[in-house]
Design a protein around this motif. Structure first.
Motif, PDB file in Angstrom:
ATOM      1  N   GLU A 479       0.925  -1.112  -0.015  1.00  0.00           N
ATOM      2  CA  GLU A 479      -0.057  -0.064   0.075  1.00  0.00           C
ATOM      3  C   GLU A 479       0.833   1.375   0.131  1.00  0.00           C
ATOM      4  OE1 GLU A 479      -4.055  -1.993   2.484  1.00  0.00           O
ATOM      5  OE2 GLU A 479      -2.466  -0.664   3.496  1.00  0.00           O
ATOM      6  N   ILE A 480       1.847   1.310   0.579  1.00  0.00           N
ATOM      7  CA  ILE A 480       2.894   2.460   0.834  1.00  0.00           C
ATOM      8  C   ILE A 480       3.626   2.584  -0.507  1.00  0.00           C
ATOM      9  CG2 ILE A 480       4.855   3.420   2.165  1.00  0.00           C
ATOM     10  CD1 ILE A 480       3.889   1.928   4.547  1.00  0.00           C
ATOM     11  N   LEU A 481       3.957   1.247  -0.838  1.00  0.00           N
ATOM     12  CA  LEU A 481       5.025   1.625  -2.146  1.00  0.00           C
ATOM     13  C   LEU A 481       4.044   1.898  -3.186  1.00  0.00           C
ATOM     14  CD1 LEU A 481       7.525   0.819  -3.621  1.00  0.00           C
ATOM     15  CD2 LEU A 481       6.872  -1.449  -3.989  1.00  0.00           C
ATOM     16  N   TYR A 482       2.804   1.524  -3.445  1.00  0.00           N
ATOM     17  CA  TYR A 482       1.838   1.802  -4.325  1.00  0.00           C
ATOM     18  C   TYR A 482       1.604   3.411  -4.440  1.00  0.00           C
ATOM     19  CZ  TYR A 482      -1.819   1.151  -7.983  1.00  0.00           C
ATOM     20  OH  TYR A 482      -2.896   1.290  -8.950  1.00  0.00           O
ATOM     21  N   ALA A 483       1.448   3.752  -3.400  1.00  0.00           N
ATOM     22  CA  ALA A 483       1.214   5.625  -2.884  1.00  0.00           C
ATOM     23  C   ALA A 483       2.431   6.177  -3.632  1.00  0.00           C
ATOM     24  CB  ALA A 483       1.008   5.701  -1.554  1.00  0.00           C
ATOM     25  N   TYR A 484       3.592   5.907  -3.316  1.00  0.00           N
ATOM     26  CA  TYR A 484       4.654   6.692  -4.138  1.00  0.00           C
ATOM     27  C   TYR A 484       4.726   6.514  -5.383  1.00  0.00           C
ATOM     28  CZ  TYR A 484       5.189   8.663   0.704  1.00  0.00           C
ATOM     29  OH  TYR A 484       5.073   9.310   2.050  1.00  0.00           O
ATOM     30  N   SER A 485       4.478   5.085  -5.759  1.00  0.00           N
ATOM     31  CA  SER A 485       4.676   4.650  -7.346  1.00  0.00           C
ATOM     32  C   SER A 485       3.751   5.465  -7.908  1.00  0.00           C
ATOM     33  CB  SER A 485       4.624   3.368  -7.632  1.00  0.00           C
ATOM     34  OG  SER A 485       5.602   2.416  -6.637  1.00  0.00           O
ATOM     35  N   SER A 486       2.557   5.647  -7.453  1.00  0.00           N
ATOM     36  CA  SER A 486       1.514   6.358  -8.055  1.00  0.00           C
ATOM     37  C   SER A 486       1.849   7.846  -8.185  1.00  0.00           C
ATOM     38  CB  SER A 486       0.378   5.920  -7.476  1.00  0.00           C
ATOM     39  OG  SER A 486      -1.049   6.851  -7.965  1.00  0.00           O
ATOM     40  N   ALA A 487       2.404   8.407  -7.254  1.00  0.00           N
ATOM     41  CA  ALA A 487       2.657   9.966  -6.985  1.00  0.00           C
ATOM     42  C   ALA A 487       3.622  10.181  -7.968  1.00  0.00           C
ATOM     43  CB  ALA A 487       2.953  10.136  -5.676  1.00  0.00           C
ATOM     44  N   THR A 488       4.706   9.342  -8.143  1.00  0.00           N
ATOM     45  CA  THR A 488       5.881   9.535  -8.603  1.00  0.00           C
ATOM     46  C   THR A 488       5.816   9.225 -10.212  1.00  0.00           C
ATOM     47  OG1 THR A 488       7.281   8.992  -7.106  1.00  0.00           O
ATOM     48  CG2 THR A 488       8.311   9.217  -9.398  1.00  0.00           C
ATOM     49  N   GLY A 489       4.859   8.362 -10.457  1.00  0.00           N
ATOM     50  CA  GLY A 489       4.717   8.027 -11.964  1.00  0.00           C
ATOM     51  C   GLY A 489       3.373   8.812 -12.537  1.00  0.00           C
ATOM     52  N   ASN A 490       2.917   9.933 -11.593  1.00  0.00           N
ATOM     53  CA  ASN A 490       1.663  10.662 -11.947  1.00  0.00           C
ATOM     54  C   ASN A 490       0.651  10.054 -12.437  1.00  0.00           C
ATOM     55  OD1 ASN A 490       4.070  13.014 -13.550  1.00  0.00           O
ATOM     56  ND2 ASN A 490       3.153  13.039 -11.446  1.00  0.00           N
ATOM     57  N   ASN A 491       0.280   8.932 -11.616  1.00  0.00           N
ATOM     58  CA  ASN A 491      -0.965   8.044 -12.226  1.00  0.00           C
ATOM     59  C   ASN A 491      -2.242   8.388 -11.288  1.00  0.00           C
ATOM     60  OD1 ASN A 491      -2.702   5.348 -11.429  1.00  0.00           O
ATOM     61  ND2 ASN A 491      -1.692   5.189 -13.411  1.00  0.00           N
ATOM     62  N   GLY A 492      -1.940   8.459  -9.958  1.00  0.00           N
ATOM     63  CA  GLY A 492      -3.012   8.840  -9.113  1.00  0.00           C
ATOM     64  C   GLY A 492      -3.874   7.849  -8.660  1.00  0.00           C
ATOM     65  N   SER A 493      -4.051   6.629  -8.924  1.00  0.00           N
ATOM     66  CA  SER A 493      -4.719   5.645  -8.182  1.00  0.00           C
ATOM     67  C   SER A 493      -3.980   5.053  -6.959  1.00  0.00           C
ATOM     68  CB  SER A 493      -4.935   4.402  -9.391  1.00  0.00           C
ATOM     69  OG  SER A 493      -3.710   3.854  -9.643  1.00  0.00           O
ATOM     70  N   ALA A 494      -4.826   4.455  -6.214  1.00  0.00           N
ATOM     71  CA  ALA A 494      -4.316   3.947  -4.984  1.00  0.00           C
ATOM     72  C   ALA A 494      -4.424   2.593  -4.470  1.00  0.00           C
ATOM     73  CB  ALA A 494      -4.627   4.954  -3.862  1.00  0.00           C
ATOM     74  N   PHE A 495      -3.732   1.894  -3.696  1.00  0.00           N
ATOM     75  CA  PHE A 495      -4.298   0.480  -2.972  1.00  0.00           C
ATOM     76  C   PHE A 495      -5.229   1.406  -1.711  1.00  0.00           C
ATOM     77  CE2 PHE A 495      -1.732  -3.227  -3.221  1.00  0.00           C
ATOM     78  CZ  PHE A 495      -1.735  -3.319  -4.818  1.00  0.00           C
ATOM     79  N   ALA A 496      -6.324   1.452  -1.786  1.00  0.00           N
ATOM     80  CA  ALA A 496      -7.270   2.156  -0.969  1.00  0.00           C
ATOM     81  C   ALA A 496      -7.102   1.710   0.566  1.00  0.00           C
ATOM     82  CB  ALA A 496      -8.557   1.998  -1.316  1.00  0.00           C
ATOM     83  N   GLY A 497      -6.353   0.882   0.980  1.00  0.00           N
ATOM     84  CA  GLY A 497      -5.967   0.507   2.311  1.00  0.00           C
ATOM     85  C   GLY A 497      -5.121   1.606   3.049  1.00  0.00           C
ATOM     86  N   ILE A 498      -4.600   2.466   2.518  1.00  0.00           N
ATOM     87  CA  ILE A 498      -3.802   3.328   2.807  1.00  0.00           C
ATOM     88  C   ILE A 498      -4.430   4.831   3.330  1.00  0.00           C
ATOM     89  CG2 ILE A 498      -2.881   4.384   1.005  1.00  0.00           C
ATOM     90  CD1 ILE A 498       0.005   4.675   2.338  1.00  0.00           C
ATOM     91  N   ASN A 499      -4.127   5.386   4.709  1.00  0.00           N
ATOM     92  CA  ASN A 499      -4.964   6.497   5.154  1.00  0.00           C
ATOM     93  C   ASN A 499      -3.620   7.550   4.644  1.00  0.00           C
ATOM     94  OD1 ASN A 499      -6.120   8.731   6.281  1.00  0.00           O
ATOM     95  ND2 ASN A 499      -5.059   8.342   8.210  1.00  0.00           N
ATOM     96  N   ALA A 500      -4.129   8.485   3.504  1.00  0.00           N
ATOM     97  CA  ALA A 500      -3.054   9.406   3.033  1.00  0.00           C
ATOM     98  C   ALA A 500      -3.499  10.786   3.268  1.00  0.00           C
ATOM     99  CB  ALA A 500      -2.779   9.313   1.544  1.00  0.00           C
ATOM    100  N   LEU A 501      -4.505  10.998   4.262  1.00  0.00           N
ATOM    101  CA  LEU A 501      -4.980  12.240   4.571  1.00  0.00           C
ATOM    102  C   LEU A 501      -4.182  12.708   5.857  1.00  0.00           C
ATOM    103  CD1 LEU A 501      -6.779  14.536   3.659  1.00  0.00           C
ATOM    104  CD2 LEU A 501      -8.445  13.384   5.030  1.00  0.00           C
ATOM    105  N   THR A 502      -2.763  12.744   5.742  1.00  0.00           N
ATOM    106  CA  THR A 502      -2.228  13.387   6.954  1.00  0.00           C
ATOM    107  C   THR A 502      -1.157  14.175   6.502  1.00  0.00           C
ATOM    108  OG1 THR A 502      -0.150  11.567   6.822  1.00  0.00           O
ATOM    109  CG2 THR A 502      -2.486  10.964   7.993  1.00  0.00           C
ATOM    110  N   PRO A 503      -0.719  15.174   7.172  1.00  0.00           N
ATOM    111  CA  PRO A 503       0.489  16.188   6.681  1.00  0.00           C
ATOM    112  C   PRO A 503       1.691  15.496   5.964  1.00  0.00           C
ATOM    113  CG  PRO A 503      -0.241  16.752   8.714  1.00  0.00           C
ATOM    114  CD  PRO A 503      -1.090  15.485   8.542  1.00  0.00           C
ATOM    115  N   TRP A 504       2.215  14.242   6.632  1.00  0.00           N
ATOM    116  CA  TRP A 504       3.304  13.514   6.161  1.00  0.00           C
ATOM    117  C   TRP A 504       3.067  13.116   4.675  1.00  0.00           C
ATOM    118  CZ3 TRP A 504       8.208  12.504   6.400  1.00  0.00           C
ATOM    119  CH2 TRP A 504       8.988  11.576   5.616  1.00  0.00           C
ATOM    120  N   TYR A 505       1.819  12.497   4.368  1.00  0.00           N
ATOM    121  CA  TYR A 505       1.646  12.073   3.195  1.00  0.00           C
ATOM    122  C   TYR A 505       1.293  12.977   2.302  1.00  0.00           C
ATOM    123  CZ  TYR A 505       2.263   7.225   4.217  1.00  0.00           C
ATOM    124  OH  TYR A 505       2.629   5.861   4.716  1.00  0.00           O
TER     125      TYR A 505
END
Length: 582
Positions: A479-505
């Motif tokens: 889930e974490i690896l997918y989030a940063y792969s998606s962001a860096t790859g400018n994709n935007g999809s996610a493994f929805a099991g991650i809570n990315a609504l935090t200042p860090w993320y």
């Protein structure tokens, strides 16, 4: 896997194949400024835009000026979107009364960067967070401009191959205008009408409050969906009007709308391969790129479809382990819409991550480990399998440069591609783009896995400390690896099991999106400038042909091997070990 499933996949591919040549030719005509069937209507509009903006149509730019215009436009766009979100309570078309309190400053930063970089990562629930005006005047507008910017950079790189002894690569403002006015806007209008005919809603009404059969009150969100949905798919953006994205019946109501949306995702990226061949005056080169992309796409579809249809080999039912030979009857339907089924869910997941779109009609987090590996690895390949609008072509051309460089090393010759010698500068720039993207994915994902406040998902918010992923172990890492792969790859999809609504993320994912967009575009524009200034080398008996099966095989091999060598250690700790644990 069924015959009917493969028939549906074949229908989708044939639709794309039928449009490659006509649309690719049209794009080349538009970009080169030649008359087309839309010129009588849109020509005066184009000239008016240049007059208002002070742009000289015939004035071209050195690659540094081209890059400067791209950066300036992107920075202004991000600031404007940031302001629109912060001020949404004072703007019109806000029947639900959403205010600045709905969007925190760090989330606002993340969203602004997301839509400017064509990523469309959404760490919020759109229908409960932002107004109609922000959806239309902010997000939808940037869906057009970010796609047009990617297309402009791809065309600049193609000009580098097509020209010789010239120091310019085109005019960014002209390329942006023509891409938007003649290509993105007309197709989006037609696409929106088609989607409306299928039941995708388009209105400005306040949300409807309905009474359920149990007597409870239910708020039904609605709004200007079809207009955003069209460019969301065509521009390979992916940001949904609803949190459920294209699994929501208001965004994707029928099997035909599902097929049409996938068709829109691949439409322009597929056609750009023919545009490339047309502009370098050898359409065989474009078809070679198209075939390489098709092989990679088909491989992903086969793996995802197979493992989703096969299902999970071992399940626990009421705490009792089933036999290892037991599987899910009918395949893995968890997280999928029954009206689309396994084949269209697996196909959609593969298409959307091949094309840096990020739209979803099923939850990738609920895929089997190897089924979920496909969209993850698609992104980590660099989104070059058709890729985003423009992004797929310039990404694949970067790999083509590496492929001919490797071929040159094998035979001891200076590598050439389309009559241009590939020398130290071009290879260095390509490697910088590739290494920076890998570093962004792996460093951010690694840090988020081990730093305590990142792993808990907070700087220090109120409430109990809770893990930031819904799953422990290998799947949580995925889930974490997918989030940063998606962001860096400018994709935007996610493994929805991650809570990315935090200042860090919000902040780190925002920086990953900027790195993935501009640290790839700038080296490629430098390559475009370098190639445009070179003379073409005459073809000789020792020239490696770059339009045949040998080159296609080499190109596919380089893409897969580079991706595997870079990410296999991380993937082996995530989806691969999770599969073995089953």
């Amino acid at each position: 896997m069924t015959t009917n499933g493969w028939f549906q996949i074949a229908i989708f591919f044939l639709l794309i194949l039928a449009c490659v040549k006509p649309l690719g030719s049209f794009i080349a005509t538009v970009i080169e400024g030649r008359k087309n069937f839309l010129t009588p209507v849109l020509g005066p509009v184009e000239r008016l835009i240049y007059r208002i903006c002070g742009v000289t149509e015939t004035e071209e730019q050195h690659w540094t000026r081209y890059a400067g215009a791209l950066l300036a436009f992107s920075a202004f766009s991000a600031l404007l979107l940031y302001a629109i979100q912060r001020l949404q309570q004072f703007l019109p078309f806000n029947p639900q009364g959403y205010g600045a309190g709905n969007v925190s400053p760090d989330l606002d930063f993340n969203t602004s960067v997301s839509f400017v970089t064509n990523t469309n990562w959404q760490s919020y629930i759109p229908e409960t967070t932002i107004s109609y005006f922000v959806q239309m005047g902010g997000l939808t507008v940037h869906n057009f401009t970010s796609a047009a910017a990617g297309l402009a950079v791809a065309i600049a790189l193609v000009r580098g191959f097509a020209r010789q002894s010239i120091k310019t690569v085109g005019n960014f403002w002209v390329d942006m205008t023509r891409s938007t006015l003649y290509i993105l806007l007309p197709i989006s209008i037609v696409a929106a009408l088609v989607l409306c005919s299928q039941g995708v809603i388009q209105n400005l009404h306040p949300y409807t409050v309905a009474t359920t059969i149990e007597g409870m009150k239910q708020t039904i969100a609605q709004g200007p969906v079809a207009s955003q949905e069209a460019i969301k798919m065509l521009g390979t953006n992916g940001g949904g009007f609803f949190n459920a994205n294209s699994a929501h019946p208001f965004e994707n109501p029928t099997p035909f709308s599902n097929l049409f949306q996938m068709f829109l995702i691949f439409l322009i990226p597929g056609a750009l391969t023919y545009t490339f061949g047309k502009m370098v005056r050898d359409t065989r080169q474009g078809w070679a790129i198209f075939v390489a992309m098709t092989i990679l796409w088909l491989g992903g579809v086969v793996v995802a479809y197979h493992y989703e249809q096969k299902g999970t080999p071992m399940l626990a039912n009421a705490g009792i382990a089933m036999a290892a030979t037991d599987t899910q009857t009918g395949g893995n339907m968890e997280g999928k819409e029954t009206r689309f089924g396994i084949v269209n869910s697996a196909l959609f997941a593969t298409v959307t991550t091949d094309a840096s779109c990020g739209a979803i009609n099923s939850w990738h987090d609920s895929f089997t480990p190897l089924g979920g590996l496909v969209p993850l690895f698609n992104i980590e390949l660099g989104e070059v399998v058709f890729g985003g609008v423009g992004a797929g072509l310039y990404g694949m051309l970067m790999f083509a440069i590496l492929a001919v460089f490797i071929a040159g090393l094998m035979v001891g010759r200076t590598p050439e591609y389309l009559g241009k010698k590939i020398e130290q500068k071009e290879v260095k720039m390509a490697m910088i783009a590739m290494l920076v993207l890998a570093a962004s994915i792996l460093i951010f994902a690694g840090a988020s896995s081990v730093i305590p406040f990142a792993a808990k998902g907070y700087w220090n918010p109120p409430g109990p400390a809770a893990a930031n992923t819904n799953n422990p172990g290998a799947h949580g890492l995925s889930e974490i690896l997918y989030a940063y792969s998606s962001a860096t790859g400018n994709n935007g999809s996610a493994f929805a099991g991650i809570n990315a609504l935090t200042p860090w993320y919000d902040l780190t994912i925002g920086f990953a999106m900027l790195i993935g967009r501009f640290m790839m575009l700038l080296p490629l524009l430098a390559i475009a400038g370098s190639l445009a200034a070179k003379k073409q080398v005459p073809v000789s008996a020792g020239t490696f042909p770059t339009h045949g099966p040998l080159f296609v095989g080499l190109l596919v091999g380089v893409v897969i091997i580079v991706g595997a060598l870079t990410y296999f250690p991380a993937l082996s700790l995530g989806p691969i070990v999770e599969h073995l644990m089953l």
